[in-house]
Design an enzyme around this catalytic site. Sequence first.
Site, PDB file in Angstrom:
ATOM      1  N   ASP A 122       0.763  -1.165   0.039  1.00 53.19           N
ATOM      2  CA  ASP A 122       0.067   0.020   0.130  1.00 53.19           C
ATOM      3  C   ASP A 122       0.850   1.271  -0.049  1.00 53.19           C
ATOM      4  O   ASP A 122       1.883   1.302   0.483  1.00 53.19           O
ATOM      5  CB  ASP A 122      -0.839  -0.007   1.261  1.00 53.19           C
ATOM      6  N   HIS A 129      -4.004  13.972   0.420  1.00 58.36           N
ATOM      7  CA  HIS A 129      -4.387  13.080   1.517  1.00 58.36           C
ATOM      8  C   HIS A 129      -3.154  13.301   2.529  1.00 58.36           C
ATOM      9  O   HIS A 129      -3.409  13.350   3.633  1.00 58.36           O
ATOM     10  CB  HIS A 129      -4.379  11.595   1.030  1.00 58.36           C
ATOM     11  N   ARG A 138       0.673  17.660  12.610  1.00 57.11           N
ATOM     12  CA  ARG A 138       2.097  18.412  12.573  1.00 57.11           C
ATOM     13  C   ARG A 138       1.919  19.907  12.068  1.00 57.11           C
ATOM     14  O   ARG A 138       2.988  20.585  12.184  1.00 57.11           O
ATOM     15  CB  ARG A 138       3.054  17.896  11.763  1.00 57.11           C
ATOM     16  N   GLU A 195     -10.217   4.060   3.383  1.00 54.68           N
ATOM     17  CA  GLU A 195      -9.308   4.716   2.246  1.00 54.68           C
ATOM     18  C   GLU A 195      -9.793   4.311   1.069  1.00 54.68           C
ATOM     19  O   GLU A 195      -9.657   3.504   0.610  1.00 54.68           O
ATOM     20  CB  GLU A 195      -7.769   4.271   2.634  1.00 54.68           C
ATOM     21  N   GLU A 197      -9.094   4.125  -2.699  1.00 55.82           N
ATOM     22  CA  GLU A 197      -7.918   3.702  -3.441  1.00 55.82           C
ATOM     23  C   GLU A 197      -8.251   2.997  -4.590  1.00 55.82           C
ATOM     24  O   GLU A 197      -9.320   2.465  -4.891  1.00 55.82           O
ATOM     25  CB  GLU A 197      -7.025   3.027  -2.763  1.00 55.82           C
ATOM     26  N   ASP A 227      -9.083   0.170   1.563  1.00 63.04           N
ATOM     27  CA  ASP A 227      -8.035  -0.065   2.602  1.00 63.04           C
ATOM     28  C   ASP A 227      -8.657   0.365   4.028  1.00 63.04           C
ATOM     29  O   ASP A 227      -8.244   1.191   4.700  1.00 63.04           O
ATOM     30  CB  ASP A 227      -6.678   0.612   2.330  1.00 63.04           C
ATOM     31  N   ARG A 231      -7.782   3.836  12.789  1.00 60.62           N
ATOM     32  CA  ARG A 231      -7.093   5.241  13.226  1.00 60.62           C
ATOM     33  C   ARG A 231      -6.409   5.120  14.385  1.00 60.62           C
ATOM     34  O   ARG A 231      -5.446   5.546  14.564  1.00 60.62           O
ATOM     35  CB  ARG A 231      -7.710   6.441  12.878  1.00 60.62           C
ATOM     36  N   GLN A 234      -3.697   2.486  14.891  1.00 56.49           N
ATOM     37  CA  GLN A 234      -2.390   2.929  14.044  1.00 56.49           C
ATOM     38  C   GLN A 234      -1.710   3.919  15.005  1.00 56.49           C
ATOM     39  O   GLN A 234      -0.649   4.051  15.153  1.00 56.49           O
ATOM     40  CB  GLN A 234      -2.977   3.184  12.667  1.00 56.49           C
ATOM     41  N   TYR A 238       2.045   2.721  15.255  1.00 55.40           N
ATOM     42  CA  TYR A 238       2.826   2.718  14.206  1.00 55.40           C
ATOM     43  C   TYR A 238       4.175   3.544  14.240  1.00 55.40           C
ATOM     44  O   TYR A 238       4.927   3.340  13.367  1.00 55.40           O
ATOM     45  CB  TYR A 238       2.122   3.749  13.062  1.00 55.40           C
ATOM     46  N   LYS A 247      -4.057  -1.936   9.781  1.00 54.91           N
ATOM     47  CA  LYS A 247      -4.391  -2.059   8.389  1.00 54.91           C
ATOM     48  C   LYS A 247      -4.489  -3.669   7.943  1.00 54.91           C
ATOM     49  O   LYS A 247      -4.593  -3.761   6.937  1.00 54.91           O
ATOM     50  CB  LYS A 247      -3.334  -1.427   7.618  1.00 54.91           C
ATOM     51  N   THR A 251      -8.858  -5.587   3.352  1.00 57.88           N
ATOM     52  CA  THR A 251      -8.869  -4.598   2.173  1.00 57.88           C
ATOM     53  C   THR A 251      -9.708  -5.242   1.313  1.00 57.88           C
ATOM     54  O   THR A 251      -9.652  -6.144   0.957  1.00 57.88           O
ATOM     55  CB  THR A 251      -7.483  -4.492   1.661  1.00 57.88           C
ATOM     56  N   THR A 343      -4.368   6.803  -0.427  1.00 57.30           N
ATOM     57  CA  THR A 343      -5.757   7.454  -0.236  1.00 57.30           C
ATOM     58  C   THR A 343      -5.712   8.480  -1.313  1.00 57.30           C
ATOM     59  O   THR A 343      -4.841   9.462  -1.597  1.00 57.30           O
ATOM     60  CB  THR A 343      -6.049   7.943   1.049  1.00 57.30           C
ATOM     61  N   GLU A 357     -10.368  12.308   7.151  1.00 55.76           N
ATOM     62  CA  GLU A 357     -10.173  13.786   6.582  1.00 55.76           C
ATOM     63  C   GLU A 357     -11.457  14.704   6.653  1.00 55.76           C
ATOM     64  O   GLU A 357     -11.556  15.767   6.764  1.00 55.76           O
ATOM     65  CB  GLU A 357      -9.620  13.694   5.105  1.00 55.76           C
TER      66      GLU A 357
END
Lengths: 413, 413
Positions: A122, A129, A138, A195, A197, A227, A231, A234, A238, A247, A251, A343, A357
């Site tokens: 992936d 995205h 951030r 997600e 995709e 996918d 969240r 993760q 992660y 994940k 899928t 994504t 999002e």
Amino acid sequence: MTKLLRSWVESANSATTQFPLNNLPYGVFSHDGGKPTCGVAIGDQVLNVAAMETDGVLSFEGTLSTGSWNAFMALGKTAWSDLRATLTKLLSEGADQGIAKYLVPASDVTMHMPFTVTEYTDFYAGKHHAFNVGTMFRGPENALPPNWLHIPIGYNGRASSVVLSGTPVVRPNGQLKGPDDTAPRFGPSQRFDIELEMGAIVGQPSNGPISVSEAFDNIFGFVLLNDWSARDIQAWEYQPLGPFQAKATATTISPWIVTAAALEPFRTSTPEREKPLLPYLQEPAPMLYDIALEVGLAPEGKGETIITRTNYSEMYYSAAQQLAHHTSCGCPMRVGDLLGSGTISGPTKERRGSLLELSWGGKEPFTLDTGETRSFIADGDTLTLRGQAKGDGYLVGFGDCVGQILPARALPA
Amino acid sequence: MTKLLRSWVESANSATTQFPLNNLPYGVFSHDGGKPTCGVAIGDQVLNVAAMETDGVLSFEGTLSTGSWNAFMALGKTAWSDLRATLTKLLSEGADQGIAKYLVPASDVTMHMPFTVTEYTDFYAGKHHAFNVGTMFRGPENALPPNWLHIPIGYNGRASSVVLSGTPVVRPNGQLKGPDDTAPRFGPSQRFDIELEMGAIVGQPSNGPISVSEAFDNIFGFVLLNDWSARDIQAWEYQPLGPFQAKATATTISPWIVTAAALEPFRTSTPEREKPLLPYLQEPAPMLYDIALEVGLAPEGKGETIITRTNYSEMYYSAAQQLAHHTSCGCPMRVGDLLGSGTISGPTKERRGSLLELSWGGKEPFTLDTGETRSFIADGDTLTLRGQAKGDGYLVGFGDCVGQILPARALPA
């Protein structure tokens, strides 16, 4: 722009079918309790190409009788174009209708996985995205990681978790830890997400670095790909080695593989480079596709709201660039490898490809047509991905890519 | 501690053989240009169990004739213990030597991959390794990520890149960017490294979360595993989604699968928990193994230096805990899935399982017996992993896990 190719299968000539003669997507179906069989969609019918090979109407080394498209893919590009050319001729308006006996109404069939996923990778190659997610975590100044404009960032996913459209998805349990919790707990994900995709299918093997051109030629076709992503799992797991259990629940892919050949009229360029790419990633020609995409969300027993509309052409990196990068260290690729695009979000709010999002990390729940709101997926929700390339008087589609979320498993005592 | 089981194959009774009757490891070999065949190591011989099944001496549904151990693994635990019990009886001192005709001298065979790797997962579950690496990058106070003591951190690797011992490994090219460089360049990795690991092989499928006990029962056996790693490619690529091309050049495994049954006498506990684990990760019994490990480095055409000696018992998480965690989100596991333990470093400098640690990030090159120094691997170097569990008067080994590094491919013009 290419025009509709007319077929003697009348339903294939409709301006609204996903499966005109221009498409001829490949799937695996069963009928009347029979075993899974290779088929090709044409209008509202499925053509049993396995039976055609058994009867000698087609001849591809028996690969069409394997119940999967992997063996056919392995035959290579000449076989790919031969089958497409033969089917186009046999199904064209005016052709002899002798193969009509191999047609089965699509409404009577059960679909199966169209190919065996060898390995699944992936990517994170949609700039909108990556910018959105980075901004949430951030701030906009540091949204894109420093490597993002140089590398089509990818990670290995879990092939065993790839399922066919229509397979229910059980909400995962996992380790969860809020920022103020002193220790993690184990329980159902509260931030389960989609997600949106595209998935590219590797149709030819390689055993060392290949160029972007070679990579483009090795891609057999595309599916829609959702996918599913937890969240909250993760967020805690992660660092430092990337997403893992977040994940690996499922899928979902669409039932039909639309070939690269069918998408040829819809090729388009990746966006202008903000920083020059290293030579091994430069595209010699447009290698992305103009495919309109949308996602519908239907709460259990209620009507669907289209929650986003976007386009595959929003990607910063093409599948060919991703595949070339994937081989750059010498990594062998095999027939049936599946590459998720990442994504696909567009530049505006209503074009975002994930609930993360759309609800801006849960801070701005969005409202469905039913009046309900969502930040993430609720139990019972059905999510449907759709995609279509738009020709002159025809569409090229993949079939719906659907999954309903079931409640999490009870925790062990 | 269990004692040596004596065999009528005299070489199996030596105190220095890796393959006494207590071991009976499974591999795939060819002989005299024949096709790859399932075999079992005993002393300095290989027992052709495929031929034994063809002749009706063994009967395991034809699985021993498939040229891979996957089909046999899929038969399940009863078959696993039946074959081991039968071979132990047939090869015991005093038994009829009628099967002597199925023995081939090990010196006359070519080894092949013992099983088909379905998917490959690599963990980061050695605390000394994680602490060393974390200290180099973040200082000792922040060495372990906050999740490390709660989660056996893992990421999906690339099954297509797993190769058999003896396969040469071409130094990878990749994107490299030093801290002071303004842009990345593409070229040969300058910090190519080993990771000394054990690989656990999943021998039974699961389709949802399983307990640590169930996970322990589903593990068929173990191989030595060298997870070749390009530290400089990884440094630039790994944020935010983890290692990708840095780990996809090759992962080398030993030729022989040592079964969990053979390792049973060597079970040992994971270290005391520094923080309590969530219930789904708690071990009901000792599930780690006491296996002495070492790595030799030989410059091209020169003698070998043992650069590290450590033990599998240094791991913080067992393979059973890793597998249970792997399934916690519902991820399906399949026969032939391979789980790398993570780098196995001990608490002292001479027990570190990677050159990154041995040379402290390249700052403290170490000296070989030849007088040469190394920070990372040089072209032509041969790296050899060895492992053995030590019983009362016998050893249980895996065969050497070897790879020589060849120079990087020329860059495209």
